[in-house]
Design a protein around this motif. Structure first.
Motif, PDB file in Angstrom:
ATOM      1  N   ASN A 182     127.774 -16.998 -51.107  1.00 51.63           N
ATOM      2  CA  ASN A 182     127.017 -17.712 -52.141  1.00 51.63           C
ATOM      3  C   ASN A 182     125.867 -16.885 -52.722  1.00 51.63           C
ATOM      4  N   LYS A 183     125.749 -15.636 -52.241  1.00 48.20           N
ATOM      5  CA  LYS A 183     124.738 -14.703 -52.750  1.00 48.20           C
ATOM      6  C   LYS A 183     123.334 -15.317 -52.727  1.00 48.20           C
ATOM      7  N   LEU A 184     123.012 -15.947 -51.596  1.00 49.67           N
ATOM      8  CA  LEU A 184     121.686 -16.553 -51.465  1.00 49.67           C
ATOM      9  C   LEU A 184     120.627 -15.461 -51.369  1.00 49.67           C
ATOM     10  N   ASP A 185     119.539 -15.640 -52.088  1.00 47.37           N
ATOM     11  CA  ASP A 185     118.415 -14.714 -52.048  1.00 47.37           C
ATOM     12  C   ASP A 185     117.606 -15.009 -50.786  1.00 47.37           C
ATOM     13  N   THR A 186     117.652 -14.099 -49.808  1.00 43.02           N
ATOM     14  CA  THR A 186     116.984 -14.368 -48.533  1.00 43.02           C
ATOM     15  C   THR A 186     115.476 -14.109 -48.581  1.00 43.02           C
ATOM     16  N   LYS A 187     114.956 -13.696 -49.747  1.00 44.42           N
ATOM     17  CA  LYS A 187     113.497 -13.716 -49.916  1.00 44.42           C
ATOM     18  C   LYS A 187     113.008 -15.154 -50.030  1.00 44.42           C
ATOM     19  N   LEU A 188     113.909 -16.041 -50.409  1.00 41.81           N
ATOM     20  CA  LEU A 188     113.584 -17.463 -50.498  1.00 41.81           C
ATOM     21  C   LEU A 188     113.949 -18.127 -49.173  1.00 41.81           C
ATOM     22  N   PRO A 189     113.070 -18.931 -48.605  1.00 40.82           N
ATOM     23  CA  PRO A 189     113.338 -19.535 -47.304  1.00 40.82           C
ATOM     24  C   PRO A 189     114.212 -20.778 -47.400  1.00 40.82           C
ATOM     25  N   LEU A 190     114.646 -21.252 -46.251  1.00 47.84           N
ATOM     26  CA  LEU A 190     115.114 -22.633 -46.150  1.00 47.84           C
ATOM     27  C   LEU A 190     113.880 -23.522 -46.174  1.00 47.84           C
ATOM     28  N   VAL A 191     114.009 -24.701 -46.767  1.00 49.94           N
ATOM     29  CA  VAL A 191     112.878 -25.620 -46.845  1.00 49.94           C
ATOM     30  C   VAL A 191     113.304 -26.977 -46.304  1.00 49.94           C
ATOM     31  N   ALA A 192     112.502 -27.507 -45.408  1.00 48.98           N
ATOM     32  CA  ALA A 192     112.752 -28.832 -44.844  1.00 48.98           C
ATOM     33  C   ALA A 192     111.607 -29.763 -45.198  1.00 48.98           C
ATOM     34  N   ASP A 193     111.921 -31.019 -45.333  1.00 46.78           N
ATOM     35  CA  ASP A 193     110.908 -32.039 -45.543  1.00 46.78           C
ATOM     36  C   ASP A 193     110.604 -32.663 -44.193  1.00 46.78           C
ATOM     37  N   TYR A 194     109.506 -32.222 -43.558  1.00 47.41           N
ATOM     38  CA  TYR A 194     109.102 -32.751 -42.254  1.00 47.41           C
ATOM     39  C   TYR A 194     108.155 -33.928 -42.488  1.00 47.41           C
ATOM     40  N   TYR A 195     108.732 -35.082 -42.716  1.00 42.52           N
ATOM     41  CA  TYR A 195     107.941 -36.306 -42.853  1.00 42.52           C
ATOM     42  C   TYR A 195     106.895 -36.172 -43.963  1.00 42.52           C
ATOM     43  N   GLY A 196     107.321 -35.613 -45.094  1.00 40.99           N
ATOM     44  CA  GLY A 196     106.453 -35.510 -46.255  1.00 40.99           C
ATOM     45  C   GLY A 196     105.827 -34.148 -46.469  1.00 40.99           C
ATOM     46  N   ALA A 197     105.864 -33.276 -45.466  1.00 38.11           N
ATOM     47  CA  ALA A 197     105.334 -31.921 -45.604  1.00 38.11           C
ATOM     48  C   ALA A 197     106.498 -30.945 -45.720  1.00 38.11           C
ATOM     49  N   LEU A 198     106.455 -30.085 -46.739  1.00 39.96           N
ATOM     50  CA  LEU A 198     107.504 -29.090 -46.915  1.00 39.96           C
ATOM     51  C   LEU A 198     107.212 -27.892 -46.020  1.00 39.96           C
ATOM     52  N   VAL A 199     108.178 -27.553 -45.167  1.00 36.88           N
ATOM     53  CA  VAL A 199     108.020 -26.477 -44.192  1.00 36.88           C
ATOM     54  C   VAL A 199     109.103 -25.433 -44.419  1.00 36.88           C
ATOM     55  N   ASN A 200     108.696 -24.149 -44.474  1.00 40.54           N
ATOM     56  CA  ASN A 200     109.619 -23.054 -44.739  1.00 40.54           C
ATOM     57  C   ASN A 200     110.167 -22.450 -43.448  1.00 40.54           C
ATOM     58  N   ILE A 201     111.417 -22.057 -43.495  1.00 44.09           N
ATOM     59  CA  ILE A 201     112.027 -21.256 -42.443  1.00 44.09           C
ATOM     60  C   ILE A 201     112.491 -19.961 -43.099  1.00 44.09           C
ATOM     61  N   VAL A 237      98.928 -23.719 -48.733  1.00 41.61           N
ATOM     62  CA  VAL A 237      99.464 -23.357 -50.041  1.00 41.61           C
ATOM     63  C   VAL A 237     100.897 -22.888 -49.826  1.00 41.61           C
ATOM     64  N   ASN A 238     101.842 -23.619 -50.402  1.00 43.15           N
ATOM     65  CA  ASN A 238     103.271 -23.308 -50.247  1.00 43.15           C
ATOM     66  C   ASN A 238     103.899 -23.326 -51.639  1.00 43.15           C
ATOM     67  N   ILE A 239     104.416 -22.183 -52.081  1.00 40.26           N
ATOM     68  CA  ILE A 239     104.965 -22.115 -53.437  1.00 40.26           C
ATOM     69  C   ILE A 239     106.410 -22.600 -53.509  1.00 40.26           C
ATOM     70  N   PHE A 240     106.990 -22.920 -52.352  1.00 38.85           N
ATOM     71  CA  PHE A 240     108.420 -23.232 -52.332  1.00 38.85           C
ATOM     72  C   PHE A 240     108.669 -24.738 -52.292  1.00 38.85           C
ATOM     73  N   GLU A 241     109.788 -25.126 -52.878  1.00 41.27           N
ATOM     74  CA  GLU A 241     110.277 -26.491 -52.768  1.00 41.27           C
ATOM     75  C   GLU A 241     111.792 -26.455 -52.616  1.00 41.27           C
ATOM     76  N   GLN A 242     112.336 -27.565 -52.173  1.00 36.37           N
ATOM     77  CA  GLN A 242     113.778 -27.606 -51.946  1.00 36.37           C
ATOM     78  C   GLN A 242     114.547 -27.459 -53.247  1.00 36.37           C
ATOM     79  N   GLY A 243     115.608 -26.643 -53.198  1.00 40.41           N
ATOM     80  CA  GLY A 243     116.496 -26.521 -54.340  1.00 40.41           C
ATOM     81  C   GLY A 243     117.498 -27.664 -54.372  1.00 40.41           C
TER      82      GLY A 243
END
Length: 331
Positions: free
Chosen positions: A213-232, A174-180
């Protein structure tokens, strides 16, 4: 399937009855347990069926997998041998792993896990053990091999489980995040920290970029690892210092800052409902300490998911800011 918080005495009774257990609790408690068919890790944060999110330094969270474990093989791995975890797993069940946070084997698994021989040949699920947040830097996370009665702070413990015939295993995330929709970020090397980042191909100091850029660091970086969204997830951002992460970034992977969330807790609840599965089939689940903090999960239930709150999750590889779960079904 028993998943509940229990007293030390009650856990001792289960072990003495020969139950196969996955345990989470404070180090002092786990050290008092007798030898038996169990593995465990240190953490005092849990989601319980009755009280929801809670902190307890006097009780142990128990996941009893006796009904789905036809046989087990418990092994301890260091950073040089963990690469055999999939090869050792067999082909008739799943493997359950607990890794101490901030240990050599944690770093090694995070960086190298997807390149292990036979990666993904059988489900691997588990978590990163931790400590009470007040004790960060004061005490080290541990894992326990209940079969031998040993504790480890630099090695991982794995229970390879063969399930009965007629059963099949699934791992869910369960991952609530997606790429912005913002800049594309790439990194020159793999690691848990960095000084510079390539922003749409242009090199910048990453801490300065985040601040400007005042990035909210509660939100992760998100990568698309071959179709799976992975948070950093971000651990720390300080001007003039390296940016530190809870999981490594990888060179050549394109990252984006996660899409903004208006109400973290509400979205998390909605995602749980969207992913809801039959509670009777859930053998294990765990949730990230960052979800616990940012969603205000203390006193909050996440049905049908209960279990330890962790310093990282494992679903084949290291994950952050996710909930992972294991289901065992009849064929």
């Amino acid at each position: 399937m028993l998943q509940h918080i229990m007293t030390l005495a009650d856990v001792e009774q289960l072990i003495q009855k020969g139950k196969t257990l996955l345990l989470a609790g404070e180090e002092d408690l786990l050290r008092k347990l007798p030898k038996g068919k169990w593995i465990g890790g240190t953490i005092p944060y849990f989601i319980t069926p009755d009280k929801g999110g809670m902190v307890s330094q006097d009780n142990i969270f128990v996941t009893d997998i006796s009904d789905v474990a036809a046989s087990i093989d418990v092994k301890v791995y260091d950073d040089n041998t963990l690469g055999k975890v999939y090869t050792d797993s067999g082909h008739a069940g799943f493997s359950f792993i607990i890794i101490p946070a901030m240990s050599p084997v944690h770093s090694s698994f995070a960086l190298n896990g997807p390149n292990y021989k036979d990666f993904g040949c059988q489900p691997l699920i588990g978590w990163i053990s931790g400590v009470h947040l007040d004790n960060l830097g004061k005490s080290s996370p541990k894992v326990f091999d209940g079969v031998s009665g040993t504790a480890h702070e630099r090695e991982a413990v794995v229970m390879h489980v063969r399930v009965p015939q007629g059963k099949t295993v699934d791992v869910g995330i369960v991952n609530i995040f997606e790429q912005g929709g913002g800049d594309t970020l790439t990194f020159a090397s793999d690691g848990f920290s960095c000084t510079d980042v390539m922003v749409n191909g242009v090199k910048e100091n990453f801490a300065d970029y985040i601040t400007r850029n005042k990035l909210d660091t509660k939100l992760p970086l998100v990568a698309d690892y071959y179709g799976a969204l992975v948070n950093i997830s971000f651990q720390s951002v300080e001007p003039g210092a390296d940016v530190k992460f809870y999981a490594p970034v990888f060179a050549g992977i394109r990252y984006k800052h996660a899409k903004p969330i208006s109400d973290y807790a509400t979205l998390f609840d909605a995602q749980l409902k969207k992913n809801e599965v039959g509670g009777e089939n859930i053998v294990f689940s765990c949730n990230c300490i960052l979800n616990y903090l940012y969603s205000g999960l203390e006193g909050h239930k996440t049905e049908p998911f209960v279990g330890p709150i962790t310093f990282g999750e494992v679903a084949y590889q290291l994950l952050n800011q996710t909930l992972v779960y294991l289901q065992v079904h009849d064929l």
